[in-house]
Scaffold this active site. Structure first.
Site, PDB file in Angstrom:
ATOM      1  N   GLU A  57      10.527   1.331  10.044  1.00  0.00           N
ATOM      2  CA  GLU A  57      11.468   2.432   9.823  1.00  0.00           C
ATOM      3  C   GLU A  57      10.670   3.702  10.096  1.00  0.00           C
ATOM      4  O   GLU A  57       9.869   4.126   9.275  1.00  0.00           O
ATOM      5  CB  GLU A  57      11.994   2.348   8.384  1.00  0.00           C
ATOM      6  CG  GLU A  57      13.377   2.919   8.230  1.00  0.00           C
ATOM      7  CD  GLU A  57      13.318   4.360   7.817  1.00  0.00           C
ATOM      8  OE1 GLU A  57      13.191   5.221   8.715  1.00  0.00           O
ATOM      9  OE2 GLU A  57      13.384   4.620   6.609  1.00  0.00           O
TER      10      GLU A  57
ATOM     11  N   CYS B 205      13.658  11.222   6.772  1.00  0.00           N
ATOM     12  CA  CYS B 205      13.712  10.825   8.181  1.00  0.00           C
ATOM     13  C   CYS B 205      15.131  10.888   8.735  1.00  0.00           C
ATOM     14  O   CYS B 205      15.323  10.815   9.936  1.00  0.00           O
ATOM     15  CB  CYS B 205      13.101   9.448   8.365  1.00  0.00           C
ATOM     16  SG  CYS B 205      13.756   8.269   7.222  1.00  0.00           S
TER      17      CYS B 205
ATOM     18  N   LYS C  59       0.862  -1.189   0.000  1.00  0.00           N
ATOM     19  CA  LYS C  59       0.000   0.000   0.000  1.00  0.00           C
ATOM     20  C   LYS C  59       0.898   1.238   0.000  1.00  0.00           C
ATOM     21  O   LYS C  59       1.492   1.579   1.016  1.00  0.00           O
ATOM     22  CB  LYS C  59      -0.918   0.047   1.223  1.00  0.00           C
ATOM     23  CG  LYS C  59      -1.989   1.130   1.053  1.00  0.00           C
ATOM     24  CD  LYS C  59      -2.514   1.709   2.330  1.00  0.00           C
ATOM     25  CE  LYS C  59      -1.644   2.784   2.910  1.00  0.00           C
ATOM     26  NZ  LYS C  59      -1.555   4.018   2.088  1.00  0.00           N
TER      27      LYS C  59
ATOM     28  N   GLU D   9      10.130  16.111  15.038  1.00  0.00           N
ATOM     29  CA  GLU D   9      10.698  16.011  13.696  1.00  0.00           C
ATOM     30  C   GLU D   9      10.050  17.104  12.847  1.00  0.00           C
ATOM     31  O   GLU D   9       8.828  17.114  12.684  1.00  0.00           O
ATOM     32  CB  GLU D   9      10.362  14.615  13.144  1.00  0.00           C
ATOM     33  CG  GLU D   9      11.138  14.228  11.932  1.00  0.00           C
ATOM     34  CD  GLU D   9      10.822  12.803  11.471  1.00  0.00           C
ATOM     35  OE1 GLU D   9       9.772  12.256  11.848  1.00  0.00           O
ATOM     36  OE2 GLU D   9      11.634  12.260  10.714  1.00  0.00           O
TER      37      GLU D   9
HETATM   38  P1  ADP Z   1       3.867  10.448   6.987  1.00  0.00           P
HETATM   39  O1  ADP Z   1       3.975  11.448   8.063  1.00  0.00           O
HETATM   40  O2  ADP Z   1       5.122  10.120   6.281  1.00  0.00           O
HETATM   41  O3  ADP Z   1       2.698  10.668   6.065  1.00  0.00           O
HETATM   42  P2  ADP Z   1       2.350   8.264   8.047  1.00  0.00           P
HETATM   43  O4  ADP Z   1       2.823   7.328   9.096  1.00  0.00           O
HETATM   44  O5  ADP Z   1       1.161   9.093   8.332  1.00  0.00           O
HETATM   45  O6  ADP Z   1       3.628   9.125   7.759  1.00  0.00           O
HETATM   46  O7  ADP Z   1       2.101   7.508   6.687  1.00  0.00           O
HETATM   47  C1  ADP Z   1       2.961   6.530   6.165  1.00  0.00           C
HETATM   48  C2  ADP Z   1       2.125   5.479   5.464  1.00  0.00           C
HETATM   49  O8  ADP Z   1       1.258   4.887   6.422  1.00  0.00           O
HETATM   50  C3  ADP Z   1       1.229   6.010   4.363  1.00  0.00           C
HETATM   51  O9  ADP Z   1       1.156   5.031   3.328  1.00  0.00           O
HETATM   52  C4  ADP Z   1      -0.121   6.144   5.047  1.00  0.00           C
HETATM   53  O10 ADP Z   1      -1.204   6.068   4.158  1.00  0.00           O
HETATM   54  C5  ADP Z   1      -0.080   4.923   5.949  1.00  0.00           C
HETATM   55  N1  ADP Z   1      -0.980   4.985   7.121  1.00  0.00           N
HETATM   56  C6  ADP Z   1      -1.354   6.052   7.846  1.00  0.00           C
HETATM   57  N2  ADP Z   1      -2.175   5.678   8.849  1.00  0.00           N
HETATM   58  C7  ADP Z   1      -2.320   4.327   8.760  1.00  0.00           C
HETATM   59  C8  ADP Z   1      -3.044   3.320   9.500  1.00  0.00           C
HETATM   60  N3  ADP Z   1      -3.781   3.641  10.557  1.00  0.00           N
HETATM   61  N4  ADP Z   1      -2.949   2.035   9.096  1.00  0.00           N
HETATM   62  C9  ADP Z   1      -2.202   1.703   8.026  1.00  0.00           C
HETATM   63  N5  ADP Z   1      -1.507   2.583   7.301  1.00  0.00           N
HETATM   64  C10 ADP Z   1      -1.556   3.885   7.641  1.00  0.00           C
END
Ligand code: ADP
Length: 487
Positions: A259, A293, A183, A390
């Site tokens: 990560e 990061c 995903k 961050e």
């Molecule tokens: P960033 O700040 O880099 O956007 P996130 O952790 O919000 O970091 O997002 C990183 C990935 O995790 C993206 O692909 C986002 O769609 C996915 N994501 C965010 N929330 C969830 C969740 N509750 N379950 C699964 N995937 C998620």
């Protein structure tokens, strides 16, 4: 708009990929992808859900059995073919990346090559999955360890490196014999889909790489963390989401690689080569507009050289040209969303209210696009949010220290532990400080530390597991002990 910009328009995909078929969402839902340089919609992509993810997991499970009937040499050749195609399409992949992510084209090209290097590396490493013969406790036994693929891998990736964060997961998974359900981030699905298209063209069998573009991240996450056929979850993203996913995977005791966030310090001692330190800090801070990061999040400078360092860094930052990443003149692009740019502005405002001083930048650009000015801010202290959080934007906060112990204490005063950087000409100090820094990676007199040949990863709340290097396959392999008796 893409039409004029790509040599091969068929790299642009707007559907999900399940078992080798490009599919719409069951409910025909879609979502829009925007160019952060001007806020315009550039594509409309299928918004897949839980049912489609479940089908992808089942297809991946079937595909894996077939994949593992092939010799390692065949698997390696297919990965190599994928690498060759990615490099042959570097320009188009870079253009797609800049349009959906915003980074300047030169950086996008660099990321495509960096991402491809993981495919090349793991195509080679596939041939080096060794087992062990162990000493036995009795004469009539032989004990051995064999390494086997862990199983179907769920992968969730972020938008900041829309190519490399994917290849770093998929290449070792396939090399180890695992299939993947990916995903990608909803902000940058086009790079992921183009990579998958090239994998198809390379002859990677159907079902080995499945891509689920989706806005419904938690729904997809629940499938990838809860489905019993998924044996491992690999995630790159925020610590907040990483913790949610780890808790979810506990229900089926899946292996995880995480990560997560960083809060990288750069320690500049008064015996450092100041030119190198300024240049290193500049690179580590402003690459990808500060959205990595391992970006320098806190620059800690010895009081003897503080004024000179601030002045020289500010002079360098004056030369940045903010603009659309596709324009030749731009040296820094926008942030990913307006929300992200506003978050950076809040962190700067907090520091200024508590007594920090701007030397350059500090504001959102007016007009279209999500641009934040490259910023240097001085006289920071530990009470400010910039010391703890961050920033994920082009803001260089400069702190002052007096002693080595104080610098190390400041550097370690965070729940994060991904990358840290040290500038000193003193050999003894570089050993001492590197060993005391609680980080997964330390760069001494160097900030461009990442490559496919090194183990990338963090400690503390920055995560677990390593990506790249000879260690990178371990995360996708199970160790099996076999005891032969009655010899
Ligand atoms: P960033 O700040 O880099 O956007 P996130 O952790 O919000 O970091 O997002 C990183 C990935 O995790 C993206 O692909 C986002 O769609 C996915 N994501 C965010 N929330 C969830 C969740 N509750 N379950 C699964 N995937 C998620």
């Amino acid at each position: 708009m893409f039409e004029q910009k790509l040599t091969d328009q068929s790299l642009l995909k707007s559907k999900g990929l399940i078992n080798g078929e490009w599919v719409s969402a069951d409910a025909h839902k879609t979502f829009d992808v925007f160019n952060p340089a001007n806020g315009e919609c550039i594509a409309t992509v299928a918004d897949l859900g839980a049912a489609e993810t479940k089908r992808a997991i089942e297809a991946a499970n079937v595909a894996m059995t077939d994949w593992n009937t092939r010799t390692v040499k065949e698997k390696s050749a297919l990965l190599r073919q994928w690498f060759d195609l990615v490099m042959a399409n570097q320009e188009d992949l870079a253009t797609i990346m800049t349009l959906e992510q915003g980074k300047v084209l030169a950086e996008s090209k660099g990321e495509v090559a960096y991402g491809a290097s993981y495919i090349e590396w793991f195509a080679e490493e596939a041939k080096r999955i060794y087992g062990d013969i162990l000493p036995s406790t009795t004469q009539d036994r032989r004990s051995m360890v064999i390494k086997q693929p862990i199983g179907v891998v769920g992968a969730i990736t972020p938008w900041n490196f829309p190519n490399a964060m994917i290849t770093r997961k998929i290449a070792p998974a396939l090399a180890a014999g695992c299939s993947v359900v990916l995903k990608p981030a909803a902000e940058t699905p086009l790079s992921a889909l183009a990579l998958a298209e090239l994998a198809q063209r390379a002859g990677i069998p159907k079902g080995m790489i499945n891509v689920i573009p989706s806005k419904q991240s938690s729904e997809i996450g629940e499938q990838l963390t809860g489905h019993p056929l998924v044996k491992k979850l690999t995630f790159t993203g925020s610590t907040r989401v990483g913790k949610i996913l780890m808790a979810q995977t506990a229900q089926t005791v899946k292996r995880t690689s995480m990560e997560l966030g960083g809060n990288a310090p750069v320690l500049v001692f008064d015996d450092a080569d100041i030119d190198k330190a300024v240049q290193g800090a500049l690179m580590a801070k402003f690459r990808n507009a500060g959205q990595t990061c391992i970006c320098a999040n806190r620059i800690l400078v010895h009081s003897n050289i503080y004024e000179e360092f601030v002045r020289r860094l500010t002079e360098k930052v004056e030369h940045f040209v903010l603009g659309d990443g596709l324009a030749d003149s731009s040296t820094m692009g926008p942030l990913i969303t307006r929300h992200a740019a506003e978050g950076v502005a809040e962190l700067v405002a907090d520091a200024l209210a508590k007594g920090a001083q701007l030397t350059i930048g500090g504001a959102l650009n007016k007009g279209t696009g999500f641009f934040f000015q490259p910023t240097v801010i001085r006289d920071l202290d530990q009470t400010m949010r910039l010391a703890k959080e961050e920033v994920f934007g082009p803001v260089a906060p400069i702190f002052k220290f007096e002693t080595e112990d104080e610098a190390i204490a400041m550097a370690n005063d965070t729940e994060f532990g991904l990358a840290a950087y040290v500038f000193t000409k003193d050999q003894s100090r570089s050993w001492r400080v590197s060993e005391r820094l609680e980080y997964g990676m330390v760069g001494v007199n160097e900030t461009a530390i990442s490559s496919e040949m090194i183990p990338f990863g963090g400690v503390k709340e920055s995560g677990q597991g390593r990506e790249g290097s000879k260690y990178g396959l371990d995360d996708y392999l199970e160790m099996k002990y076999v005891c032969l008796g009655d010899i």
